[in-house]
Scaffold this motif. Structure first.
Motif, PDB file in Angstrom:
ATOM      1  N   TYR A  87       0.854  -1.185   0.000  1.00 50.69           N
ATOM      2  CA  TYR A  87       0.000   0.000   0.000  1.00 50.69           C
ATOM      3  C   TYR A  87       0.893   1.239   0.000  1.00 50.69           C
ATOM      4  CZ  TYR A  87      -3.772  -3.236   1.166  1.00 50.69           C
ATOM      5  OH  TYR A  87      -4.677  -4.264   1.143  1.00 50.69           O
ATOM      6  N   TYR A  88       1.068   1.834  -1.177  1.00 47.03           N
ATOM      7  CA  TYR A  88       2.054   2.906  -1.346  1.00 47.03           C
ATOM      8  C   TYR A  88       1.720   4.169  -0.560  1.00 47.03           C
ATOM      9  CZ  TYR A  88       4.629   0.447  -5.031  1.00 47.03           C
ATOM     10  OH  TYR A  88       5.408  -0.444  -5.730  1.00 47.03           O
ATOM     11  N   GLU A  89       0.453   4.392  -0.234  1.00 46.07           N
ATOM     12  CA  GLU A  89       0.075   5.601   0.489  1.00 46.07           C
ATOM     13  C   GLU A  89       0.250   5.465   2.000  1.00 46.07           C
ATOM     14  OE1 GLU A  89      -0.655   8.630  -0.772  1.00 46.07           O
ATOM     15  OE2 GLU A  89       0.012   7.633  -2.609  1.00 46.07           O
ATOM     16  N   TYR A  95       1.876   0.552   7.800  1.00 43.04           N
ATOM     17  CA  TYR A  95       1.617  -0.684   7.052  1.00 43.04           C
ATOM     18  C   TYR A  95       1.957  -1.920   7.893  1.00 43.04           C
ATOM     19  CZ  TYR A  95       2.415  -4.479   3.729  1.00 43.04           C
ATOM     20  OH  TYR A  95       2.402  -5.690   3.093  1.00 43.04           O
ATOM     21  N   LYS A 126       6.624   7.268   3.541  1.00 40.00           N
ATOM     22  CA  LYS A 126       5.581   6.467   2.929  1.00 40.00           C
ATOM     23  C   LYS A 126       6.229   5.416   2.024  1.00 40.00           C
ATOM     24  CE  LYS A 126       1.684   9.704   2.828  1.00 40.00           C
ATOM     25  NZ  LYS A 126       0.692  10.379   1.959  1.00 40.00           N
ATOM     26  N   ILE A 127       5.568   4.284   1.872  1.00 40.40           N
ATOM     27  CA  ILE A 127       6.119   3.201   1.055  1.00 40.40           C
ATOM     28  C   ILE A 127       6.331   3.665  -0.388  1.00 40.40           C
ATOM     29  CG2 ILE A 127       5.625   0.910   0.112  1.00 40.40           C
ATOM     30  CD1 ILE A 127       4.172   0.300   2.778  1.00 40.40           C
ATOM     31  N   GLY A 128       5.426   4.491  -0.908  1.00 39.89           N
ATOM     32  CA  GLY A 128       5.549   4.972  -2.278  1.00 39.89           C
ATOM     33  C   GLY A 128       6.759   5.864  -2.512  1.00 39.89           C
ATOM     34  N   GLN A 129       7.370   6.380  -1.439  1.00 43.00           N
ATOM     35  CA  GLN A 129       8.552   7.234  -1.567  1.00 43.00           C
ATOM     36  C   GLN A 129       9.851   6.435  -1.580  1.00 43.00           C
ATOM     37  OE1 GLN A 129       7.605   9.565   2.011  1.00 43.00           O
ATOM     38  NE2 GLN A 129       7.318  11.375   0.713  1.00 43.00           N
ATOM     39  N   LYS A 132      13.184   0.868  -4.984  1.00 42.15           N
ATOM     40  CA  LYS A 132      12.756  -0.529  -5.155  1.00 42.15           C
ATOM     41  C   LYS A 132      13.386  -1.423  -4.090  1.00 42.15           C
ATOM     42  CE  LYS A 132      11.468  -4.184  -7.928  1.00 42.15           C
ATOM     43  NZ  LYS A 132      10.519  -4.496  -8.973  1.00 42.15           N
ATOM     44  N   LYS A 135      11.540  -0.987  -0.891  1.00 44.95           N
ATOM     45  CA  LYS A 135      10.218  -1.614  -0.987  1.00 44.95           C
ATOM     46  C   LYS A 135      10.332  -3.124  -0.772  1.00 44.95           C
ATOM     47  CE  LYS A 135       7.800   1.624  -4.071  1.00 44.95           C
ATOM     48  NZ  LYS A 135       8.758   2.522  -4.706  1.00 44.95           N
TER      49      LYS A 135
END
Length: 231
Positions: A87-89, A95, A126-129, A132, A135
């Protein structure tokens, strides 16, 4: 104790993804699961986790049946799928707290896992930031959060640069000292560095199942063994 698979089969229409395969993995083994694209590796791993229901055969995890006792088996398994859905947000801690609540884990365990996989420098993001590589660390963190006895990793270093590969490989090596690990990858150096045994699939069948030292004794390297056995 460990994983016992008996006559496992799975078809997608007319295609046999798994063709009556059988093998066992003892507790504490680190096993490399190899094969060309479409060989059945992901289907096998998802069958062990209970994400896919096979058409025939049996899977037991520490003597529990995956089909008949899914809750008990899922409690024993951590899974990092190839596409690493996140969940990137959400923030990293947010998370992992979400995953931890599902698995009834304490807050202290979240901090322990963040440190273990090397997420501390990025843990405020945030995960989206994340890059790779980071992540992938978040994916590993959720997989080991419940301290599972069995860890299943599908292409854990896919798309990473050489430095990130080495970092993730070291994390997996440390985890492998304590867990039963099934590692699927196309990177032969990863298998040589981490695994004590290799199971090679081709067209839904096991074409070889040997200690890694036997592979090295019969072939110049794993690439040659892979090519010879799957061509």
């Amino acid at each position: 104790m460990g994983i016992v698979i008996s006559s496992l089969s799975k078809n997608y229409g007319n295609q046999k993804a798994l063709d009556s395969i059988s093998f066992s993995i003892k507790s504490g083994e680190v096993v490399g699961l190899l094969g060309p694209n479409g060989a059945g590796k992901s289907t096998l791993m998802k069958s062990v986790t209970g994400a896919i229901i096979p058409d025939g055969g049996e899977i037991k995890v520490n003597e529990f049946s995956v089909l008949n006792q899914p809750i008990q088996t899922k409690k024993l398994i951590g899974f990092l799928p190839e596409n690493n859905p996140l969940y990137y947000e959400m923030y990293i801690r947010e998370y992992l707290k979400f995953v931890g609540n599902i698995r009834n884990e304490k807050k202290e365990r979240i901090e322990e896992v963040i440190k273990k996989v090397g997420l501390t420098p990025e843990s405020h993001k945030k995960i989206g930031q994340l890059s790779k590589g980071y992540k992938q660390r978040v994916g590993l963190a959720q997989a080991i959060l419940s301290n599972p006895e069995i860890l299943i990793l599908d292409e854990p270093t896919n798309g990473l640069d050489p430095n990130q590969i080495l970092e993730i490989r070291e994390v997996i090596r440390e985890i492998g000292k304590e867990k039963t690990v099934i590692l699927s990858t196309h990177i032969m150096q990863e298998v040589e560095a981490l695994c004590s045994r290799v199971i090679l699939l081709n067209k839904g069948k096991i074409v070889s199942d040997s200690p890694i030292e036997e592979f090295k004794g019969q072939y110049k390297n794993l690439e040659e063994a892979f090519h010879t056995l799957t061509s």
